[in-house]
Design a protein around this motif. Structure first.
Motif, PDB file in Angstrom:
ATOM      1  N   ILE A 156       0.860  -1.187   0.000  1.00 60.15           N
ATOM      2  CA  ILE A 156       0.000   0.000   0.000  1.00 60.15           C
ATOM      3  C   ILE A 156       0.892   1.232   0.000  1.00 60.15           C
ATOM      4  O   ILE A 156       1.715   1.400   0.912  1.00 60.15           O
ATOM      5  CB  ILE A 156      -0.933   0.011   1.229  1.00 60.15           C
ATOM      6  N   PRO A 157       0.785   2.073  -1.006  1.00 61.34           N
ATOM      7  CA  PRO A 157       1.644   3.262  -1.066  1.00 61.34           C
ATOM      8  C   PRO A 157       1.548   4.102   0.209  1.00 61.34           C
ATOM      9  O   PRO A 157       0.460   4.334   0.734  1.00 61.34           O
ATOM     10  CB  PRO A 157       1.099   4.032  -2.269  1.00 61.34           C
ATOM     11  N   GLY A 158       2.704   4.515   0.673  1.00 69.72           N
ATOM     12  CA  GLY A 158       2.744   5.368   1.859  1.00 69.72           C
ATOM     13  C   GLY A 158       3.196   4.666   3.110  1.00 69.72           C
ATOM     14  O   GLY A 158       3.653   5.300   4.054  1.00 69.72           O
ATOM     15  N   ILE A 159       3.093   3.350   3.133  1.00 75.95           N
ATOM     16  CA  ILE A 159       3.499   2.616   4.333  1.00 75.95           C
ATOM     17  C   ILE A 159       5.002   2.723   4.540  1.00 75.95           C
ATOM     18  O   ILE A 159       5.488   2.937   5.635  1.00 75.95           O
ATOM     19  CB  ILE A 159       3.073   1.137   4.251  1.00 75.95           C
ATOM     20  N   SER A 160       5.782   2.596   3.449  1.00 81.12           N
ATOM     21  CA  SER A 160       7.232   2.645   3.589  1.00 81.12           C
ATOM     22  C   SER A 160       7.682   4.015   4.083  1.00 81.12           C
ATOM     23  O   SER A 160       8.621   4.122   4.873  1.00 81.12           O
ATOM     24  CB  SER A 160       7.913   2.319   2.257  1.00 81.12           C
ATOM     25  N   SER A 161       7.006   5.083   3.629  1.00 80.38           N
ATOM     26  CA  SER A 161       7.403   6.417   4.068  1.00 80.38           C
ATOM     27  C   SER A 161       7.157   6.607   5.553  1.00 80.38           C
ATOM     28  O   SER A 161       7.828   7.386   6.214  1.00 80.38           O
ATOM     29  CB  SER A 161       6.644   7.493   3.275  1.00 80.38           C
ATOM     30  N   CYS A 169       4.290  10.506  11.434  1.00 80.61           N
ATOM     31  CA  CYS A 169       3.336   9.439  11.123  1.00 80.61           C
ATOM     32  C   CYS A 169       2.630   8.953  12.381  1.00 80.61           C
ATOM     33  O   CYS A 169       3.260   8.733  13.419  1.00 80.61           O
ATOM     34  CB  CYS A 169       4.066   8.285  10.450  1.00 80.61           C
ATOM     35  N   SER A 170       1.323   8.766  12.278  1.00 83.59           N
ATOM     36  CA  SER A 170       0.559   8.277  13.430  1.00 83.59           C
ATOM     37  C   SER A 170       0.719   6.779  13.623  1.00 83.59           C
ATOM     38  O   SER A 170       0.536   6.270  14.729  1.00 83.59           O
ATOM     39  CB  SER A 170      -0.925   8.613  13.232  1.00 83.59           C
ATOM     40  N   GLY A 367       0.203   9.718   8.134  1.00 79.52           N
ATOM     41  CA  GLY A 367      -0.517   8.519   8.548  1.00 79.52           C
ATOM     42  C   GLY A 367      -1.995   8.529   8.235  1.00 79.52           C
ATOM     43  O   GLY A 367      -2.707   7.570   8.556  1.00 79.52           O
ATOM     44  N   ARG A 368      -2.497   9.569   7.595  1.00 81.72           N
ATOM     45  CA  ARG A 368      -3.927   9.619   7.267  1.00 81.72           C
ATOM     46  C   ARG A 368      -4.233   8.670   6.120  1.00 81.72           C
ATOM     47  O   ARG A 368      -3.520   8.629   5.115  1.00 81.72           O
ATOM     48  CB  ARG A 368      -4.338  11.030   6.884  1.00 81.72           C
ATOM     49  N   ALA A 369      -5.321   7.890   6.269  1.00 80.88           N
ATOM     50  CA  ALA A 369      -5.738   6.938   5.244  1.00 80.88           C
ATOM     51  C   ALA A 369      -6.537   7.644   4.161  1.00 80.88           C
ATOM     52  O   ALA A 369      -7.400   8.486   4.453  1.00 80.88           O
ATOM     53  CB  ALA A 369      -6.573   5.836   5.870  1.00 80.88           C
ATOM     54  N   VAL A 387      -8.932   9.695   9.311  1.00 84.07           N
ATOM     55  CA  VAL A 387      -8.596   8.410   9.939  1.00 84.07           C
ATOM     56  C   VAL A 387      -7.078   8.256   9.962  1.00 84.07           C
ATOM     57  O   VAL A 387      -6.437   8.137   8.919  1.00 84.07           O
ATOM     58  CB  VAL A 387      -9.243   7.231   9.171  1.00 84.07           C
ATOM     59  N   ARG A 388      -6.506   8.259  11.163  1.00 85.62           N
ATOM     60  CA  ARG A 388      -5.056   8.121  11.332  1.00 85.62           C
ATOM     61  C   ARG A 388      -4.799   7.019  12.357  1.00 85.62           C
ATOM     62  O   ARG A 388      -4.682   7.291  13.555  1.00 85.62           O
ATOM     63  CB  ARG A 388      -4.432   9.428  11.814  1.00 85.62           C
ATOM     64  N   PRO A 389      -4.712   5.787  11.902  1.00 89.11           N
ATOM     65  CA  PRO A 389      -4.540   4.688  12.862  1.00 89.11           C
ATOM     66  C   PRO A 389      -3.165   4.710  13.521  1.00 89.11           C
ATOM     67  O   PRO A 389      -2.175   5.145  12.925  1.00 89.11           O
ATOM     68  CB  PRO A 389      -4.713   3.442  11.989  1.00 89.11           C
ATOM     69  N   GLU A 390      -3.157   4.224  14.752  1.00 93.12           N
ATOM     70  CA  GLU A 390      -1.884   4.013  15.444  1.00 93.12           C
ATOM     71  C   GLU A 390      -1.390   2.581  15.233  1.00 93.12           C
ATOM     72  O   GLU A 390      -0.186   2.336  15.187  1.00 93.12           O
ATOM     73  CB  GLU A 390      -2.051   4.283  16.938  1.00 93.12           C
ATOM     74  N   VAL A 391      -2.347   1.656  15.145  1.00 93.83           N
ATOM     75  CA  VAL A 391      -2.021   0.241  14.926  1.00 93.83           C
ATOM     76  C   VAL A 391      -2.690  -0.205  13.633  1.00 93.83           C
ATOM     77  O   VAL A 391      -3.904  -0.059  13.472  1.00 93.83           O
ATOM     78  CB  VAL A 391      -2.498  -0.636  16.102  1.00 93.83           C
ATOM     79  N   LEU A 392      -1.900  -0.722  12.721  1.00 94.51           N
ATOM     80  CA  LEU A 392      -2.406  -1.225  11.436  1.00 94.51           C
ATOM     81  C   LEU A 392      -2.189  -2.736  11.398  1.00 94.51           C
ATOM     82  O   LEU A 392      -1.063  -3.212  11.540  1.00 94.51           O
ATOM     83  CB  LEU A 392      -1.663  -0.562  10.284  1.00 94.51           C
TER      84      LEU A 392
END
Length: 591
Positions: A156-161, A169-170, A367-369, A387-392
């Protein structure tokens, strides 16, 4: 005949037991089980989590000749099921054939005949694999490494960043559901779960119970929700609630659904489509929605909504929290009929909502989805939410690994003979690599092991009829190993001469067993009443435990779920037989 069984989950254990039980002078099977973990149980032990329960019933999941007590509750915890497997090993003396901490690293052809299986063992500290390689010359190899072993994690784009800039990042934790173990991982957190399979549903519910701040559950294309226990319906003020409910996987009857089905009827899948049509209308009357059982959001596309296409999601504990923003039914209809949600047993917040959302297309650096635009109800509700999860948590399933096989070996998806072996390579079997829409993998594995033994002994009827048991999927579908449980089980039983005829059952076992077989589901024990794998314990199991699953439905239940479908499908099959006769008389050819 040395047989190496790779994997000590239920599929590997039942395969080894079946080989031992059916060894003879001509086929002196000598199975050995290689398991890389330090104990048996496979996924049920090593990918389990707190408060996890089986979604398939003990009646269907238990092996044919080793049953749980009649008074035992219908759905076991994973710990109880692993103990059942331990007891199974002890009862059938499999422990001496278990080699734990033994990882298969290579399977190749022997220059003369058979296979060379190489494996390594953990060192004395049990922390690393040793350097010494052990070899076994085997006549046969059974691969039972399981469907649910290697986590599948989508990109999912953005996870690596996020990993590069933790300050903004949240998301502080991201892991696969295989690493989820207890509620403490979710307490006080904003949680996002990717995937609405049964594990995703379980974790969403556990997050609520853990006191999570926010729970967002993301679905790719929807799901089909049904409770594992049918219960809690009310009609004209009369509640159907029984003492224990009715296990969903014990309801489909045999007669005219799996036994005595004309090939034209089987090939057209008309039984699936008719039952789906009826069930949808019944669900609307009882619950107000056709998407699933009291399911108001997350519905599948119309062309995929039904028994013929998907795996039912039988983890329903989270549904009351998911439904809250969407449920809309006129109050007067609830006086006619309604579905009573399971009790919430005092959640931390009585009005808590699990937010359903589409799969995020990407995450922003903070961290916003970002959710992809669509006409889905959940998107309309969530499109403007921050939506900015702390745990994914990736509840995105698993993939299979056959890297230990030499390049000239088939893999499970190439097993074109009943999804067990590849034609021309019958000495290598893949056991337990199918998943039923409603049902359980362990009993399927038992029937597959018996089929494989019959195939080795050249006792399978030939030519094999066409495979009408696969769930209907598109050519580009991600998962193609779905089957209709009852159709697949009865197909294998017919192939090996274990499917009982009605006259044969009545003559050999009497009316009690005959009626139970007609009204019962595709329990493995039914296919051990007659034929090459007949066992002395089968009639008693049928007359007690399996008979109990029928009597629990009551008279009305057996009329609605037994007599009416049987009469309808018997008529349908009779018409097909008459049309075939007419077709042949007119000069038509029948394969």
């Amino acid at each position: 005949m040395k047989v190496v069984v790779i994997g000590a989950g239920p599929a590997g254990l039942v395969t080894a037991k079946s080989l031992l039980e059916n060894a003879d002078d001509h086929y002196p099977f000598d199975p050995l089980i290689l398991e890389q973990e330090d104990g048996i149980g496979g996924t049920f032990r090593y990918r389990s989590y707190e408060n996890a329960n089986m979604v398939s019933s003990k009646q269907l999941t238990s092996f044919s000749d080793f049953r749980l007590p009649l008074h035992h509750h219908d759905h076991l915890t994973l710990e109880e099921y692993v103990q059942y497997l331990r007891d199974y090993c002890s009862h059938f003396r499999l422990n001496d054939r278990l080699h734990l901490n033994s990882k298969v690293v290579d399977v190749s052809r022997h220059p003369d005949k058979g296979h060379i299986v190489k494996y390594v063992r953990r060192d004395s500290r049990g922390s690393a694999w040793g350097n010494e390689t052990y070899s076994i010359h085997a006549a046969y190899v059974a691969i039972s490494t399981g469907l649910h072993v290697i986590p599948s994690i989508p990109a999912i784009p953005g996870i690596s960043s996020h990993e590069e800039d933790k300050k903004e990042c949240s998301i502080t934790e991201a892991f696969h559901s295989a690493e989820y173990k207890s509620r403490s991982q979710l307490t006080g957190k904003r949680v996002m779960i990717l995937g609405t399979g049964e594990t995703g549903m379980d974790i969403a519910y556990e997050a609520v119970k853990a006191g999570a701040k926010e729970v967002v559950l993301c679905s790719r294309a929807g799901f089909l929700s049904f409770p594992k226990l049918l219960d809690g319906f009310e009609f004209l003020g009369l509640e159907s609630k029984s003492q224990a409910g009715l296990p969903l996987d014990c309801l489909i009857t045999n007669l005219a659904e799996t036994a005595y089905v004309h090939p034209w009827v089987a090939g057209s899948h008309i039984r699936w489509f008719i039952s789906d049509f009826v069930i949808k209308r019944l669900l609307w009357f009882l619950t107000g929605t056709q998407a699933g059982c009291n399911q108001w959001v997350g519905e599948l596309e119309p062309e995929r909504l039904g028994r013929a296409y998907v795996f039912l999601n039988k983890s329903q504990k989270a549904m009351p929290y998911i439904n809250r923003p969407y449920r809309s039914r006129p109050a007067f209809l609830d006086y006619l009929a309604r579905y009573i949600d399971p009790p919430e047993d005092s959640p931390p917040q009585t009005n808590f909502v699990i937010d359903l959302a589409p799969f995020p297309s990407r995450f922003l650096p903070d961290g916003r989805a970002v959710f992809p635009a669509s006409k889905r109800k959940d998107y309309e509700r969530m499109k403007d939410r921050d939506v900015r999860p702390e745990v994914l948590i990736y509840a995105t399933g698993y993939q299979q690994d056959f890297s230990f096989l030499a390049k000239d070996y088939p893999t499970a998806d190439q097993a074109n003979i009943r999804n067990v072996v590849k034609e021309g390579d019958e000495s290598v079997a893949f056991i337990g690599f199918l998943r039923p829409g409603v049902g359980a993998i362990p009993p399927i594995a038992e029937m597959q092991s018996l089929f494989w033994i019959s195939l080795i002994k050249n006792q399978v009827r030939k030519p094999l009829p066409p495979p009408y048991y696969h769930l209907l999927v598109k050519e580009d579908a991600r998962i193609k190993y779905g089957v209709d449980h009852s159709t697949y089980m009865s197909t294998l039983a017919k192939d090996i001469g274990a499917a009982p005829g009605l006259w044969e059952l009545w003559w050999e076992h009497g009316l009690h067993v005959l009626v139970c077989y007609c009204f019962g589901a595709a329990f493995t024990t039914f296919y051990r009443l007659v034929g090459p794998y007949k066992t002395a314990t089968a009639p008693t199991i049928v007359k007690t435990e399996l008979w109990e699953t029928i009597t629990r439905r009551g008279i009305l239940g057996n009329v609605v779920m037994g007599v009416i479908p049987m009469v309808f499908y018997l008529t349908l099959n009779a018409v097909a037989y008459l049309l075939e006769i007419v077709w042949v008389l007119l000069g038509g050819q029948v394969e």
